[in-house]
Design a protein around this motif. Sequence first.
Motif, PDB file in Angstrom:
ATOM      1  N   GLN A  34       0.915  -1.367   0.095  1.00 53.90           N
ATOM      2  CA  GLN A  34      -0.101  -0.119   0.052  1.00 53.90           C
ATOM      3  C   GLN A  34       0.891   1.202  -0.095  1.00 53.90           C
ATOM      4  N   ALA A  35       1.998   1.123   0.665  1.00 55.14           N
ATOM      5  CA  ALA A  35       2.882   2.368   0.905  1.00 55.14           C
ATOM      6  C   ALA A  35       3.552   2.736  -0.517  1.00 55.14           C
ATOM      7  N   MET A  36       3.918   1.807  -1.202  1.00 55.67           N
ATOM      8  CA  MET A  36       4.993   1.682  -2.265  1.00 55.67           C
ATOM      9  C   MET A  36       4.416   2.646  -3.246  1.00 55.67           C
ATOM     10  N   PRO A  37       3.155   2.806  -3.836  1.00 57.23           N
ATOM     11  CA  PRO A  37       2.794   3.694  -4.809  1.00 57.23           C
ATOM     12  C   PRO A  37       2.741   5.167  -4.256  1.00 57.23           C
ATOM     13  N   LEU A  38       3.024   5.382  -2.997  1.00 58.49           N
ATOM     14  CA  LEU A  38       2.882   6.859  -2.278  1.00 58.49           C
ATOM     15  C   LEU A  38       4.011   7.405  -2.157  1.00 58.49           C
ATOM     16  N   LEU A  39       5.074   6.678  -2.465  1.00 55.99           N
ATOM     17  CA  LEU A  39       6.596   7.037  -2.180  1.00 55.99           C
ATOM     18  C   LEU A  39       7.100   7.610  -3.461  1.00 55.99           C
ATOM     19  N   ALA A  40       7.713   8.755  -3.301  1.00 55.41           N
ATOM     20  CA  ALA A  40       8.544   9.437  -4.209  1.00 55.41           C
ATOM     21  C   ALA A  40      10.093   9.208  -4.349  1.00 55.41           C
ATOM     22  N   GLY A  41      10.462   7.951  -4.647  1.00 48.81           N
ATOM     23  CA  GLY A  41      11.841   7.460  -4.581  1.00 48.81           C
ATOM     24  C   GLY A  41      12.073   6.408  -3.605  1.00 48.81           C
ATOM     25  N   LYS A  42      13.306   5.994  -3.699  1.00 47.29           N
ATOM     26  CA  LYS A  42      13.622   4.929  -2.541  1.00 47.29           C
ATOM     27  C   LYS A  42      13.721   5.275  -1.042  1.00 47.29           C
ATOM     28  N   PRO A  43      13.207   4.690  -0.289  1.00 45.01           N
ATOM     29  CA  PRO A  43      13.309   5.234   1.374  1.00 45.01           C
ATOM     30  C   PRO A  43      14.831   5.104   1.602  1.00 45.01           C
ATOM     31  N   GLU A  44      15.446   5.897   2.569  1.00 44.21           N
ATOM     32  CA  GLU A  44      16.766   5.751   2.930  1.00 44.21           C
ATOM     33  C   GLU A  44      16.669   5.043   4.055  1.00 44.21           C
ATOM     34  N   LYS A  45      17.752   4.282   4.477  1.00 45.17           N
ATOM     35  CA  LYS A  45      17.911   3.416   5.588  1.00 45.17           C
ATOM     36  C   LYS A  45      19.060   3.578   6.241  1.00 45.17           C
ATOM     37  N   ILE A  46      19.086   3.902   7.517  1.00 50.81           N
ATOM     38  CA  ILE A  46      20.576   4.150   8.354  1.00 50.81           C
ATOM     39  C   ILE A  46      20.454   3.268   9.533  1.00 50.81           C
ATOM     40  N   GLU A  47      21.544   2.309   9.424  1.00 48.50           N
ATOM     41  CA  GLU A  47      21.619   1.108  10.514  1.00 48.50           C
ATOM     42  C   GLU A  47      22.591   1.624  11.663  1.00 48.50           C
ATOM     43  N   LEU A  48      21.847   1.541  12.990  1.00 44.52           N
ATOM     44  CA  LEU A  48      22.607   1.849  13.959  1.00 44.52           C
ATOM     45  C   LEU A  48      22.754   0.874  14.950  1.00 44.52           C
ATOM     46  N   SER A  49      23.610   0.931  16.048  1.00 43.50           N
ATOM     47  CA  SER A  49      23.606   0.149  17.084  1.00 43.50           C
ATOM     48  C   SER A  49      23.488   1.419  18.473  1.00 43.50           C
ATOM     49  N   LEU A  50      22.524   0.686  19.295  1.00 47.20           N
ATOM     50  CA  LEU A  50      22.355   1.547  20.428  1.00 47.20           C
ATOM     51  C   LEU A  50      23.651   1.667  21.264  1.00 47.20           C
ATOM     52  N   ALA A  51      24.201   2.995  21.634  1.00 47.25           N
ATOM     53  CA  ALA A  51      25.192   2.974  22.614  1.00 47.25           C
ATOM     54  C   ALA A  51      24.644   3.095  24.147  1.00 47.25           C
ATOM     55  N   GLY A  52      23.258   3.868  24.132  1.00 44.77           N
ATOM     56  CA  GLY A  52      22.961   3.976  25.509  1.00 44.77           C
ATOM     57  C   GLY A  52      22.120   5.225  25.421  1.00 44.77           C
ATOM     58  N   GLY A  53      21.600   5.750  26.615  1.00 51.06           N
ATOM     59  CA  GLY A  53      20.736   6.926  26.919  1.00 51.06           C
ATOM     60  C   GLY A  53      19.490   6.500  27.527  1.00 51.06           C
ATOM     61  N   LYS A  54      18.643   7.699  27.370  1.00 58.31           N
ATOM     62  CA  LYS A  54      17.150   7.479  28.183  1.00 58.31           C
ATOM     63  C   LYS A  54      16.287   7.007  26.980  1.00 58.31           C
ATOM     64  N   GLN A  55      15.370   6.117  27.167  1.00 55.96           N
ATOM     65  CA  GLN A  55      14.378   5.560  26.301  1.00 55.96           C
ATOM     66  C   GLN A  55      13.218   5.601  27.160  1.00 55.96           C
TER      67      GLN A  55
END
Lengths: 103, 103
Positions: free
Chosen positions: B82-103
Amino acid sequence: MEDTQKYALLGKMTAQPDQREALLSILLQASHLVSTAKGCHQYLVYKDLQTQDCIWISELWDSVEDHDNSLHLPGCRDLIMQAMPLLAGKPEKIELSLAGGKQ
Amino acid sequence: MEDTQKYALLGKMTAQPDQREALLSILLQASHLVSTAKGCHQYLVYKDLQTQDCIWISELWDSVEDHDNSLHLPGCRDLIMQAMPLLAGKPEKIELSLAGGKQ
């Protein structure tokens, strides 16, 4: 949590070569500092898995005012001053409003 | 929460003109869907305040495997279609690892 008023912030920082760990340590201290600040719901610090010297921060606040006020917390300025020499260039700031989801 | 094992993901999507609200609605449905998935700690959906058609997602998982498994949840594929036709271009994906903090 469906709350479109909350203010969120993504920050992208690049550390000087071999300074990511030192910068992370400062940002984790900052997360502890603001974790008790009024309106702070989240302050998470991440390592970028694809870009070696890159750090991301995601913040979630009741309002932009609460976020701005937190910059005046005792100790915050000192941490910013410690972090600056470890940065390679100006941090990128992405301002967002929360549409909803699971927190 | 000081946990360096957690896997995090930032996604940046640009909607077709005037389709941000429709895309947001689909992504909020996705957030409900994965909120009960194994290892899902966060799935938040945001509007970019500076870029009109832009949406961000921040996800936090126990592992990349848990994230990948969630894509096979009943209904997930339908939402992606459902989402794909609503997108203008390829989504950008940023992969991270959590170092810490307040969640």
